[in-house]
Every structure is written in C-alpha cells, then in structure tokens.
Write a protein that holds these residues in place. Structure first.
Motif, PDB file in Angstrom:
ATOM      1  N   UNK A 118       0.974   5.197 -19.929  1.00  0.00           N
ATOM      2  CA  UNK A 118       0.464   5.395 -18.581  1.00  0.00           C
ATOM      3  C   UNK A 118      -0.652   4.401 -18.274  1.00  0.00           C
ATOM      4  N   UNK A 119      -1.512   4.166 -19.238  1.00  0.00           N
ATOM      5  CA  UNK A 119      -2.607   3.192 -19.080  1.00  0.00           C
ATOM      6  C   UNK A 119      -2.048   1.801 -18.808  1.00  0.00           C
ATOM      7  N   UNK A 120      -1.027   1.420 -19.551  1.00  0.00           N
ATOM      8  CA  UNK A 120      -0.451   0.083 -19.417  1.00  0.00           C
ATOM      9  C   UNK A 120       0.258  -0.092 -18.077  1.00  0.00           C
ATOM     10  N   UNK A 121       0.924   0.949 -17.590  1.00  0.00           N
ATOM     11  CA  UNK A 121       1.635   0.852 -16.317  1.00  0.00           C
ATOM     12  C   UNK A 121       0.707   0.412 -15.182  1.00  0.00           C
ATOM     13  N   UNK A 160       0.824  -1.207   0.000  1.00  0.00           N
ATOM     14  CA  UNK A 160       0.000   0.000   0.000  1.00  0.00           C
ATOM     15  C   UNK A 160       0.863   1.264   0.000  1.00  0.00           C
ATOM     16  N   UNK A 161       2.167   1.099  -0.068  1.00  0.00           N
ATOM     17  CA  UNK A 161       3.067   2.245   0.020  1.00  0.00           C
ATOM     18  C   UNK A 161       3.247   2.897  -1.346  1.00  0.00           C
ATOM     19  N   UNK A 162       3.708   4.126  -1.303  1.00  0.00           N
ATOM     20  CA  UNK A 162       3.918   4.916  -2.517  1.00  0.00           C
ATOM     21  C   UNK A 162       5.400   5.235  -2.674  1.00  0.00           C
ATOM     22  N   UNK A 163       5.753   5.870  -3.789  1.00  0.00           N
ATOM     23  CA  UNK A 163       7.131   6.311  -3.963  1.00  0.00           C
ATOM     24  C   UNK A 163       7.483   7.400  -2.959  1.00  0.00           C
ATOM     25  N   UNK A 185       3.175   5.035 -12.153  1.00  0.00           N
ATOM     26  CA  UNK A 185       2.089   5.769 -12.799  1.00  0.00           C
ATOM     27  C   UNK A 185       1.528   6.850 -11.878  1.00  0.00           C
ATOM     28  N   UNK A 186       1.337   6.508 -10.608  1.00  0.00           N
ATOM     29  CA  UNK A 186       0.783   7.471  -9.646  1.00  0.00           C
ATOM     30  C   UNK A 186       1.727   8.648  -9.434  1.00  0.00           C
TER      31      UNK A 186
END
Length: 217
Positions: free
Chosen positions: A79-82, A13-16, A141-142
C-alpha cells in the motif's frame, strides 16, 4: 481512459468512484440495463467500485488479471509503494521501462506488440506517462483504504495468467478464490494481459459466464 488519447489534457484529480459513475452514465446513455462487466487489471478494480456504488446493477463480472480491493488482501508495504509510483516511473530509464513494460505483461509476440504500441504513445513524454501511471496507482491505494466491503453478489469469474508477473496478482487471485469460492481459471503460459496472450480461451470463458448470467435474468 481519462487522460489518454483525445481526452488529454485531463485533470488528474478524479477517483475510481468518479470513473465508475462515468461508466454508469455511458451505459445509461446508450440504453444498457442488463450487462456483464469485463475488467482487466485496472478495469477489474473499477468494476468492484462500480458494484459497490450500484448494488444489483451487474448481471455478471469477469475479472482478468486483477485483484480484490478489500484491505485485508494487501500488505502495508504494498500500500505504501502504490502511493509512490510516479517518481519511480519518472526517473527510471525510458528504454528500460519500455522493455520491461512490454515483456513484463505479455508472453506472446502479439501481446507484446500491442503493449509496446500503447507505450510508444508516450515516447518522448515520460513525465506524462509517469503522471498517468502514478495517478492510477494512487487511485487504487485510496480505493483500498476506504475499507469498503466491495461485495459481489452477481456471478463472478476470476481469470489469471500462470505467467502473470505484475505485482502479486497470482497470490491475490489464489486468496480471492479461496476466500470467496469464485471460480478461478488459470490461463496457461499467459502473462498479465492474458486476454492478448490467449484471446480465444479468455473469450470462451467470458461467453460461459455470460450464458450463466442470461439464465439468471
């Protein structure tokens, strides 16, 4: 990295942003105040987030076979594919993934053996491999969709293998260099993991950037 090795199991659930903050916490805990970050592939993205969250903290930044995070560089299709890579990694035949993952990122036997040994950790547990990979791509992507400037004010060096076949890294490297003027070093005959295909050359490039950073401190 979170979710790998002894950190498993780890909630994906973590982000960059989280990874960049954890990195800073580790650096501070170990007493580092002047440092150069070197980021390969995903590490190059985390380094850019780090620079965004902690402006002025970096004395230098080496980007190896990675790409810029600014939204203008990536297409809508990419971006869609990521965001949808997890099922791709989950349902493709494992032996095919192992073969392509090994040969697709390195051109030397040394580099391919390293990649194969890393992938074999997940032999027999493809869903875990797919979940980790898919989460990494979603985080990317996010981070791109935040539309942050991701400006870099420290000395920067871009490094890319001439045989890099991972996504559009070579196209991104050319555009990044053209738009920013950041020096770009091409590593001849090296793949996406150019630091394993030509370690001496890549290390020499890192040393030069570090020398430049030292002179500016």
């Amino acid at each position: 990295a979170p979710g790998h090795a002894s950190s498993y199991p780890f909630s994906l659930r973590f982000s960059m942003d989280d990874e960049a903050r954890w990195l800073m916490a580790i650096l501070r805990e170990n007493g580092f105040s002047n440092f150069v970050l070197v980021g390969q592939s995903l590490g190059g993205y985390i380094g850019q987030v780090f620079a965004q969250l902690f402006p002025g903290a970096l004395q230098g930044f080496v980007v190896i076979d990675s790409a810029p995070l600014q939204r203008c560089y990536i297409t809508k299709a990419e971006l869609w594919l990521l965001k949808r890579m997890e099922p791709v990694y989950r349902y493709l035949p494992w032996q095919w993934l192992l073969k392509q993952g090994t040969k697709g990122v390195a051109t030397t036997e040394y580099g391919r053996k390293l990649m194969r040994s890393m992938m074999l950790v997940y032999d027999g547990d493809q869903p875990r491999y797919a979940a980790l990979s898919g989460h990494g791509f979603r985080m990317l992507a996010e981070a791109i969709e935040t539309n942050r400037p991701y400006s870099l004010t420290c000395p920067v060096l871009l490094i890319c293998g001439t045989k890099d076949q991972a996504g559009s890294c070579k196209r991104y490297a050319k555009a990044w260099h053209k738009n920013t003027g950041f020096p770009l070093v091409w590593i001849e005959k090296a793949g996406h993991n150019s630091n394993t295909d030509a370690p001496a050359q890549v290390n020499a490039c890192i040393e030069r950037l570090m020398d430049s950073a030292r002179k500016n401190t």
